[in-house]
Design an enzyme around this catalytic site. Structure first.
Site, short mmCIF file in Angstrom:
data_model
loop_
_atom_site.label_atom_id
_atom_site.label_comp_id
_atom_site.label_asym_id
_atom_site.label_seq_id
_atom_site.Cartn_x
_atom_site.Cartn_y
_atom_site.Cartn_z
N LYS A 194 0.85 -1.19 0.00
CA LYS A 194 0.00 0.00 0.00
C LYS A 194 0.89 1.24 0.00
CE LYS A 194 -3.63 2.29 2.61
NZ LYS A 194 -4.54 2.18 3.75
N LYS A 247 -2.16 -1.49 -3.95
CA LYS A 247 -3.05 -0.34 -3.84
C LYS A 247 -2.25 0.94 -3.88
CE LYS A 247 -6.05 1.86 -0.58
NZ LYS A 247 -6.28 2.06 0.79
C1 PBG Z 1 -7.59 3.13 5.60
C2 PBG Z 1 -7.82 3.01 4.14
C3 PBG Z 1 -7.62 3.97 3.13
C4 PBG Z 1 -8.09 3.40 1.95
C5 PBG Z 1 -8.51 2.12 2.26
N1 PBG Z 1 -8.31 1.89 3.60
C6 PBG Z 1 -7.14 5.37 3.20
C7 PBG Z 1 -5.77 5.70 3.58
O1 PBG Z 1 -4.91 4.84 3.79
O2 PBG Z 1 -5.51 6.90 3.67
C8 PBG Z 1 -8.13 4.07 0.62
C9 PBG Z 1 -9.25 3.65 -0.27
C10 PBG Z 1 -9.50 4.54 -1.44
O3 PBG Z 1 -8.84 5.58 -1.65
O4 PBG Z 1 -10.40 4.19 -2.20
N2 PBG Z 1 -6.29 3.07 6.02
#
Ligand code: PBG
Length: 352
Positions: A194, A247
């Site tokens: 991520k 992601k």
């Molecule tokens: C929580 C989380 C996030 C997303 C999924 N889980 C946001 C972040 O890490 O700031 C992003 C999902 C999206 O942008 O569609 N940690």
């Protein structure tokens, strides 16, 4: 002209033939649909993500049925808590919003695959994914709370937990906690790769989870790094992850491919909020063909190596796929009258 070359266009000449030689196909079973649930009744639109809404449990129950009518069998839950506190208490509360939604979803459709996002950022006022001491996000003390969150989801009936916090060791902590409490069968889909991405902007509006200070760069990955993705993924698999995730998706297709080539486990691509918002905004202006662009993007993610597509477009794409199954204009009449068919017959006529 006496030149020799390959005729790649031959296999593109007929719609049925193109279908036949297509290497990648989207299926509704590929999709996991992210949903936002809230304690208040009703629906509230997320302005930066047209078509996405915060759902009260009444409307959420209704939506569960709409999804099964579309053939969507899998959701990913995010919650908007009633209170935010320093210990992120509602994240692991028995009557927290996600826990209530899991039970509601199971009541409406016991066969739905209910996955949950495991994180703390929406549940504490600092808006960080772990516990905050001063200006630091502290790794090890966050692990117990994350594990408790995953356990509370499993207890409420979640089929799968998906930790997105990016603390080191969280997969090991969650696996151990689940196992010692009898949830050995609950799989973990790790947000293993991520990135600290600007593409999450609209989501943070949706989840009310923007950090109140600093950013997420001390725990999420640097967008410039691909080798590090393999290290993150390998650690998560060692710790007990069953599936991996990349992601965001669009700017990281090479990373999806790299994981695909290195690991045999299923890989999810998260088509994130910013990717959704960009398409919606351009389509609203009439600058792109939304349907074609959505299908092309999702197909690209699958072609890159993703097995699971987590996307806010799931409902739209499910409809598009259904419509595609209806035989289109390549019916027999047109084939007979078409000049291509005639040419072909002439070409293969025996020489006599
Ligand atoms: C929580 C989380 C996030 C997303 C999924 N889980 C946001 C972040 O890490 O700031 C992003 C999902 C999206 O942008 O569609 N940690």
């Amino acid at each position: 002209m006496n030149v020799s070359f390959d005729r790649h266009r031959r296999l593109r000449s007929h719609p049925a033939l193109r279908e036949m030689v297509r290497e990648t196909r989207l299926h509704v079973a590929d999709f996991m649909y992210p949903m936002f649930v809230m304690h208040e009744a009703g629906r509230a639109p997320v302005l930066s993500m047209p078509g996405v809404e915060h759902l009260g449990l009444d409307e959420f129950r209704r939506e569960i049925h709409a999804l099964s009518e579309l053939g969507i069998h899998s959701i990913l839950l995010f919650g908007l808590p009633a209170v935010k506190d320093d210990l992120s208490s509602e994240a692991y509360a028995q009557d927290g919003i996600v826990q209530r939604a899991i039970r509601a979803a199971k009541e409406e459709n016991p066969r739905l695959l209910v996955a949950t996002d495991v994180c703390l950022c929406a549940y504490n006022p600092a808006g960080h994914c772990g516990i905050v001491h001063g200006d630091r996000i502290v790794n090890d003390v966050s692990l117990e709370l994350l594990a408790n969150t995953a356990l509370s989801h499993a207890r409420a009936g979640a089929d799968l937990v998906a930790p997105s916090d990016m603390m080191d060791g969280r997969i090991a902590a969650i696996r151990t906690t689940l196992d010692t409490n009898g949830y050995v069968e609950t799989p973990i889909l790790s947000y293993s790769v991520k990135y600290a991405s600007a593409f999450y902007g609209p989501f943070r509006e949706a989840a009310h989870s923007a950090p109140s200070f600093g950013d997420r760069k001390t725990y999420q990955m640097d967008p410039a790094n691909a080798r590090e993705a393999l290290l993150e993924a390998a650690s998560d698999l060692d710790e007990g992850a069953d599936m991996l995730m990349v992601k965001p998706a669009l700017a990281y297709m090479d990373v999806i491919r790299a994981l695909r080539e290195e690991f045999a486990v299923p890989i999810a691509a998260y088509n994130v909020s910013g990717e959704y918002a960009m398409v919606k905004a351009a389509a609203q202006q009439g600058w792109i063909d939304e349907r074609a662009v959505v299908m092309e993007m999702l197909t690209g993610m699958k072609r890159a190596g993703a097995d699971i597509l987590i996307t806010y477009f799931a409902k739209d794409a499910a409809r598009y796929i259904k419509e595609q199954d209806v035989p289109d204009s390549c019916g027999i009449g047109r084939w007979r009258n078409g000049s291509k068919a005639t040419n072909r017959r002439k070409h293969h006529r025996p020489m006599s």
